[in-house]
Design a protein around this motif. Structure first.
Motif: not given
Lengths: 538, 257
Positions: B20, B55, B57-58, B61-62
């Motif tokens: 990230f 972050l 998890e973002r 998921d992305g």
């Protein structure tokens, strides 16, 4: 008798059975029950002979009442005998399975009295394992020839795979070596099992889960190689028929290992392992590479070449199709390239959607270029340093095999003595032509045709066929060069023969040298079409 | 030469946080260092990354949203390898595929993809080898124990297979090389660092079955066909130390741990 003693005896008796695969059926685990199966099968160990150990492979009993010439368990052999009880067998299987030693059970048996009684005992052992112990692992059972159809059904719904050994590639051999078994005891049950498997899918009343109840992983068979006089051509034609008409999942080959001192088998000194290996390569070509049996072998060259694998052999005989452009060729053609397998071909198809591939890209795709680079172009270019010439390619492909042969024969010179030429290989030289194959062991004048010279002849044939315009003189010259050590006369002779001007008629019957002692008994081996083994398959 | 490196805490979440940061800062670190032991070089500029679950998890998921769950699985498998440069490989893989979308997962000849696929291939081969060759021993009260030393931390990849197949027996798979154990209690499985409990010795029953298995294994080989080269090709000797059918052979060499 102690359990370990029994296991020793009954595993020892079963070890010559080839099939030890656990593939062909996916069965999910169920809560509260032990075991599952996976489509591709899992090998849990490899024994000292390099064979996969996937199943607990044992006989139910080796107290056989038959007397087959090739079998260790024949009645007249003085070996220790043992018989499992169903409980012993089930506990052994479960105990091994829980420790991740095996995928399941492979159960065969000697004939205890009658085939029906034997099958009943096997059914009981497997039923106990499945129903009382709730075992969901893989079970492969041998059907005993001569078993009634009702018992086959009983057995078939308990197991994943059934197999009946066809034992020999022709009915004649079967009647000579296994007089108590007959083709009519083997082929009808195979057809019966095939029809039963088909019926699984036709019975719409069964739910999707229950639809594949009868022998869900299909049937297989095996035959002994090298004990009887059949050629590779006959063997491969037979296995193609078995795949096509009886819908076999696998046909196994088993190089005959001399276990008995039977006068019938006096001629077999050592197991033809290389021949078995080549047959398996050919078998793979038929099953996964979309080859037709007639493309692999023909009646004129009835034995596979020991020096070169059948796929490369096909390529060398069809040089007009090469080099193949990896960026354009379709899947079928990519599969024909020596060195490119099913996985490699599929990766190429995926990868080339993005870019036009070069040789570095192929390396990144994990394609083994050692062989493939001789047969492909990338963006129209051969790989650096590759000369697209059949003779050069043939030489480089057979180099290691020839070196191995030379080592085996203890020095290059001994290759020129017909006797010293390895019996398992010299007789197999198919590409020279059938004459050189047959006479290799027949001690005629042509017996001095050595492995090297025969190879040369093969190369010359290839060159000739590919170029189409090669003159006899040129062929002779190249043959000479390739042989290196062959005398000019010999090379010229072979090249001459290859060029189609031979005066020596290649009419000797194709007999495997390991089996020459039989030639009297078997006189000319009947052509495959006459064999009633084939006639029985419908 | 000056090189930028990210240092993360050795977890998958730490790695995803680092990914990230790299995307947000528009930076191209040559590597994301996952293992703490990796030696720092004098001229490198090392940026420590503080793991942030949100972050991570973002990023997860992305990846799943854009490339699908199988791509996220590939990232996880790559993470389980032992290759010290795998962090950088994953970053380059994600940069390439997140830009190119789902189709770019099949660009097998693109260096960024090929590099990651090679590592994933090794990890899944190792996982399959463990499914083949892991040996369980009955250590009393119905518990089965397996000791493995794979060259990738594959325990999370193989637990599902064994938990389904052996759902009637509790077991522990202990990877002493990566200090990780998988525990199954006949209902569900989870991971534990190190070995979760002291184990008793194999039972008498266990000795009996090992003896039977050795007997079977030695009997099934055909002496006339002996072929140690093929045997080793399919089953590398580095697995033999934990396989009871090979143990006699192993003790003779005195390599027992």
């Amino acid at each position: 008798m102690e359990l370990i003693e029994k296991l020793g005896i009954l595993a020892d008796s079963a070890k010559y059975d080839v099939a030890c695969t656990s593939c062909g059926v996916e069965r999910q685990a169920v809560k509260g029950q032990l075991g599952s199966t996976s489509t591709s099968g899992i090998c849990h160990s490899f024994s000292a002979d390099g064979r996969c150990v996937s199943l607990l492979k044992v006989l139910y009993s080796n107290a056989c009442s038959y007397d087959c010439a090739y079998c260790v368990n024949r009645r007249s052999n003085d070996t220790p005998r043992a018989t499992f009880t169903p409980q012993e067998l089930a506990e052994l299987t479960i105990g091994f399975y829980r420790r991740n030693y095996i995928e399941g059970l492979f159960l065969s048996s000697g004939v205890l009295g009658t085939p029906d009684r034997t099958t009943e005992l096997m059914c009981e052992a497997i039923r106990l394992l499945r129903q009382e112990y709730g075992f969901r692992g893989y079970i492969h059972a041998k059907a005993i020839p001569g078993t009634s159809d009702e018992l086959l059904v009983r057995l078939g719904v308990l197991v994943d795979r059934l197999s009946l050994n066809i034992e020999f590639p022709s009915a004649q051999s079967l009647s000579v070596f296994a007089p108590e078994k007959a083709a009519h005891h083997i082929l009808p049950p195979m057809r019966f099992v095939r029809d039963g498997i088909k019926a699984n899918y036709q019975d719409k009343r069964l739910s999707a889960v229950r639809r594949t109840r009868f022998v869900p992983a299909g049937q297989s068979t095996q035959m002994v190689i090298g004990a009887s006089p059949e050629s590779d051509y006959q063997i491969l034609r037979l296995s193609a028929e078995l795949y096509r008409k009886l819908e076999m999942q696998r046909v196994f080959f088993s190089a005959y290992i001399p276990v008995n001192d039977d006068p019938l088998l006096a001629g077999v000194r050592e197991a033809p392992l290389l021949r078995e290996h080549r047959l398996y390569q050919a078998d793979w070509l038929m099953r996964f590479y979309q080859f037709d049996v007639d493309e692999i072998i023909d009646a004129e060259h009835p034995f596979l070449d020991p020096l070169i694998d059948p796929k490369a052999n096909w390529a060398l005989n069809h040089m007009e199709q090469f080099p193949v452009e990896v960026n354009k060729a379709d899947y079928e053609l990519l599969l024909r390239v020596p060195g490119i397998g099913v996985r490699g071909a599929k990766r190429i198809l995926v990868a080339r959607r993005e870019r036009r591939l070069d040789f570095d890209d192929l390396r990144r795709l994990n394609i083994t270029l050692k062989r493939a680079r001789l047969f492909v172009t990338c963006k129209g270019q051969m790989d650096a340093g590759v000369l697209f010439d059949p003779l050069t390619i043939h030489k480089s492909l057979t180099e290691s095999a020839r070196r191995r042969l030379r080592r085996q024969d203890d020095g290059q010179l001994s290759l020129f003595e017909g006797e010293a030429a390895d019996s398992a290989t010299a007789g197999n030289l198919p590409m020279g032509d059938s004459a050189s194959g047959a006479v290799g062991g027949a001690d005629s004048a042509a017996a001095i045709v050595t492995a090297a010279a025969a190879t040369t002849a093969a190369a010359a044939t290839t060159a000739d066929r590919a170029a189409g315009t090669a003159t006899v003189a040129a062929a002779a010259a190249t043959a000479d060069r390739a042989a290196g050590t062959a005398t000019v006369a010999a090379a010229a002779a072979t090249a001459d023969r290859a060029a189609g001007t031979a005066t020596v008629a290649a009419k000797a019957s194709p007999v495997h040298p390991a089996t020459l002692p039989f030639s009297a008994r078997f006189a000319p081996v009947p052509s495959f079409a006459d064999s009633d083994a084939l006639a029985c398959i419908n | 030469m000056y090189q930028l490196r990210y240092l993360c805490d050795g977890t998958l979440e730490g790695l995803l946080t680092a990914v990230f940061v790299a995307f947000r800062q528009h930076e191209c670190p040559t590597n994301i260092v996952i293992d703490e032991a990796t030696q720092a070089s004098l001229f490198d500029s090392d940026v420590p990354i503080i793991t942030d679950l949100a972050l991570a998890e973002r990023v997860r998921d992305g990846i799943i949203g854009k490339l699908g769950a199988s791509a996220y699985q590939k990232v996880k498998e790559c993470f389980l390898a032992e290759d010290p440069s795998r962090g950088g490989t994953i970053l380059r893989y994600l940069r390439y595929t997140m830009r190119g979308g789902h189709r770019s997962l099949g660009h097998l000849a693109a260096p960024a993809v090929a590099e990651a696929e090679a590592i994933i291939q090794r990890v899944s081969t190792e996982a399959h080898a463990m499914i083949q060759f892991a040996r369980f021993a009955d250590v009393g009260s119905g518990l089965f124990y397996s000791h493995i030393r794979p060259r990738a931390s594959v325990v999370p990849l193989i637990m599902g297979h064994f938990a389904a197949r052996f759902n009637v027996q509790p077991f522990i798979i202990h990877d002493s090389r990566h200090q990780l154990s998988g525990v199954f209690d006949t209902e569900r499985w989870w991971l534990v660092e190190g070995l979760p409990q002291a184990l008793s010795l194999p039972t008498v029953e266990e000795d009996k079955f090992q003896e039977l298995w050795r007997c079977f294994y030695q009997t099934i080989a055909i002496p006339e066909r002996r072929n140690p080269v093929v045997q080793r090709g399919f089953m590398s000797k580095r697995f033999w130390g934990d396989m009871c059918e090979q143990r006699l052979h192993y003790q003779r060499r005195g390599d027992e741990v």
